[in-house]
Enzyme design. Structure first.
Site, PDB file in Angstrom:
ATOM      1  N   PHE A 120      33.248  41.345 -62.819  1.00 61.78           N
ATOM      2  CA  PHE A 120      34.703  41.097 -62.915  1.00 61.78           C
ATOM      3  C   PHE A 120      35.024  39.626 -63.201  1.00 61.78           C
ATOM      4  CE2 PHE A 120      35.830  44.793 -59.742  1.00 61.78           C
ATOM      5  CZ  PHE A 120      35.469  45.712 -60.704  1.00 61.78           C
ATOM      6  N   SER A 181      33.032  50.097 -60.153  1.00 65.43           N
ATOM      7  CA  SER A 181      32.109  49.181 -60.830  1.00 65.43           C
ATOM      8  C   SER A 181      30.980  48.823 -59.871  1.00 65.43           C
ATOM      9  CB  SER A 181      32.836  47.917 -61.276  1.00 65.43           C
ATOM     10  OG  SER A 181      33.654  48.226 -62.370  1.00 65.43           O
ATOM     11  N   LYS A 219      39.698  55.298 -61.110  1.00 65.95           N
ATOM     12  CA  LYS A 219      38.496  55.412 -61.950  1.00 65.95           C
ATOM     13  C   LYS A 219      37.260  55.556 -61.069  1.00 65.95           C
ATOM     14  CE  LYS A 219      36.012  53.185 -65.748  1.00 65.95           C
ATOM     15  NZ  LYS A 219      36.090  52.166 -66.804  1.00 65.95           N
ATOM     16  N   ASN A 248      32.815  55.481 -64.830  1.00 66.80           N
ATOM     17  CA  ASN A 248      32.346  54.114 -65.002  1.00 66.80           C
ATOM     18  C   ASN A 248      30.855  54.149 -65.365  1.00 66.80           C
ATOM     19  OD1 ASN A 248      32.195  51.201 -64.689  1.00 66.80           O
ATOM     20  ND2 ASN A 248      34.012  51.406 -63.385  1.00 66.80           N
TER      21      ASN A 248
HETATM   22  C1  LIG Z   1      30.091  45.126 -70.800  1.00 68.08           C
HETATM   23  C2  LIG Z   1      30.873  46.135 -70.033  1.00 68.08           C
HETATM   24  C3  LIG Z   1      31.827  45.704 -69.116  1.00 68.08           C
HETATM   25  C4  LIG Z   1      32.567  46.642 -68.407  1.00 68.08           C
HETATM   26  N1  LIG Z   1      33.523  46.200 -67.535  1.00 68.08           N
HETATM   27  C5  LIG Z   1      34.305  47.098 -66.886  1.00 68.08           C
HETATM   28  C6  LIG Z   1      35.348  46.662 -66.040  1.00 68.08           C
HETATM   29  O1  LIG Z   1      35.604  45.476 -65.897  1.00 68.08           O
HETATM   30  N2  LIG Z   1      36.080  47.615 -65.408  1.00 68.08           N
HETATM   31  C7  LIG Z   1      35.856  48.961 -65.558  1.00 68.08           C
HETATM   32  O2  LIG Z   1      36.565  49.780 -64.985  1.00 68.08           O
HETATM   33  N3  LIG Z   1      34.869  49.395 -66.387  1.00 68.08           N
HETATM   34  C8  LIG Z   1      34.097  48.501 -67.043  1.00 68.08           C
HETATM   35  N4  LIG Z   1      33.109  48.951 -67.869  1.00 68.08           N
HETATM   36  C9  LIG Z   1      32.852  50.401 -67.962  1.00 68.08           C
HETATM   37  C10 LIG Z   1      33.561  51.032 -69.158  1.00 68.08           C
HETATM   38  O3  LIG Z   1      34.943  50.923 -69.050  1.00 68.08           O
HETATM   39  C11 LIG Z   1      33.177  52.527 -69.264  1.00 68.08           C
HETATM   40  O4  LIG Z   1      33.684  53.209 -68.157  1.00 68.08           O
HETATM   41  C12 LIG Z   1      31.686  52.741 -69.347  1.00 68.08           C
HETATM   42  O5  LIG Z   1      31.055  51.727 -70.081  1.00 68.08           O
HETATM   43  C13 LIG Z   1      31.329  54.085 -69.977  1.00 68.08           C
HETATM   44  O6  LIG Z   1      31.787  54.159 -71.306  1.00 68.08           O
HETATM   45  P1  LIG Z   1      30.841  53.845 -72.586  1.00 68.08           P
HETATM   46  O7  LIG Z   1      29.559  54.593 -72.374  1.00 68.08           O
HETATM   47  O8  LIG Z   1      31.625  54.298 -73.757  1.00 68.08           O
HETATM   48  O9  LIG Z   1      30.629  52.375 -72.592  1.00 68.08           O
HETATM   49  C14 LIG Z   1      32.345  48.026 -68.596  1.00 68.08           C
HETATM   50  C15 LIG Z   1      31.390  48.447 -69.529  1.00 68.08           C
HETATM   51  C16 LIG Z   1      30.665  47.536 -70.244  1.00 68.08           C
HETATM   52  C17 LIG Z   1      29.657  48.019 -71.249  1.00 68.08           C
END
Ligand SMILES: Cc1cc2nc3c(=O)[nH]c(=O)nc-3n(C[C@H](O)[C@H](O)[C@H](O)COP(=O)(O)O)c2cc1C
Length: 350
Positions: A120, A181, A219, A248
């Protein structure tokens, strides 16, 4: 073309450096009204058949950018101009914080995945609110995702979330309580219903008190046991939440410390979505995230009951116009099935 640029250039550079460069470039783009509008006209979803309405908010298309990319609400308009139907900014915490030491972002190219332990990093709720107040030059649906400040003890978590909500709920099209997270110690404990109930109740009071009543979502992590997924779903119904975002990142992997996202997360995220749909039906909105790579994934999530779908890691591997391309193909899919609107497809196989 993008694949070539990725393998020959981007892949050789530090992942976080590329990320910051991209956000800065998009923030600059967001400040160029004409270019922004032009891109929006060409790449944003405009066909009425792609429109969805969830918790009273109209989305131009069902596919949006998941939280974690635009952590400080710096470039949402530019992201929308590239074809995303909404942008979830954050996670934003009440107090600004630097996040974990670098390196903290790792690509797993062969698996089309990423591991992150960003923690974060963000400038805090007041700074984000200032940015969100700036006039929007193109229409963009903005969700605001809030989390706990790292130094705040678990016992004071509710007050910390409430402080963020007070700043940000009035400026958000929807608000998300992020308790999933893996990179803030103890955060995921807040998913236990005994802790989650008072937290969500308090944040909901703030969200309900804004002039437009800001929709509130929670979430969740893919690593919750199935019974705990059910328990959160029941709590969401009991409290009258507007939706659940699932999921997440996962900590179930053998690599670097941090949360894994992308292709390896696909199966579990879909499983959690199906479980949630079986539990809540269409009583609250389900938003599916995790391992979405292409239109087939988006379509599958919609059929399984998601009203909105989000992606992040797929963008890294899919290139700048990934979302525009997905929305275009989705429109074709809707027509091929003889549907008037994508809305008609929601939950068809659930
Ligand atoms: C680099 C990175 C940073 C992330 N930071 C957050 C965040 O600050 N808060 C959050 O709720 N999810 C965060 N996520 C999770 C994404 O929002 C998402 O839920 C997760 O990556 C699954 O989706 P994807 O497979 O399409 O990436 C982050 C993901 C990545 C890759």
């Amino acid at each position: 073309m993008y694949r070539l640029v990725f393998s020959q250039v981007l892949q050789r550079l530090d992942a976080e450096a590329v990320h910051h460069f991209t956000v800065s470039a998009l923030a600059l783009l967001a400040r160029l009204p004409l270019v922004k509008r032009l891109l929006h006209r060409v790449f944003a979803p405009h066909d009425p058949a792609l429109r969805v309405t969830a918790f009273g908010v109209h989305f131009p298309g069902p596919f949006g950018l998941a939280a974690g990319f635009d952590k400080d609400a710096a470039c949402a308009e530019a992201v929308a101009a590239l074809g995303f139907g909404h942008v979830e900014v954050g996670t934003i915490t009440a107090h600004g914080q630097p996040g974990n030491p670098r390196p903290r972002l790792f690509r797993l190219v062969r698996q089309h995945a990423v591991i992150n332990r960003m923690g974060f990093n963000n400038a805090g709720a007041v700074a984000a609110a200032r940015r969100l107040r700036r006039t929007r030059g193109v229409p963009v649906v903005i969700g605001v995702n809030i989390g706990k400040t790292k130094v705040v003890p678990e016992a004071e978590a509710t007050a910390d979330y409430v402080a963020s909500a007070r700043q940000l709920a009035p400026l958000a099209d929807y608000l998300v309580v992020n308790v999933s997270s893996p990179n803030t110690p103890g955060l995921r404990n807040l998913q236990a219903v005994a802790l989650l109930r008072p937290l969500l109740t308090a944040v909901k009071q703030v969200a309900d008190a804004t002039p437009r009543r800001t929709p509130l979502l929670v979430k969740i992590a893919p690593d919750l046991a199935d019974e705990d997924v059910d328990a959160v779903a029941e709590l969401a119904l009991e409290l009258g939440l507007d939706g659940i975002i699932a999921t997440n990142t996962t900590i179930k992997h053998g690599g670097e410390t941090g949360g894994l996202s992308g292709r390896p997360l696909k199966a579990r995220s879909l499983e959690v979505l199906r479980r949630l749909r079986a539990k809540v039906g269409d009583r609250i909105t389900l938003v599916s995230a995790g391992g979405v790579e292409d239109v087939d994934d988006v379509w599958e999530r919609i059929l399984a009951g998601a009203t909105l779908v989000q992606g992040y890691t797929g963008w890294i591997y899919g290139g700048p116009l990934w979302a525009a391309h997905i929305h275009r193909q989705l429109l074709r899919r809707v027509r091929r099935h003889g549907l008037k609107s994508v809305t008609e497809a929601i939950g068809r196989t659930a």
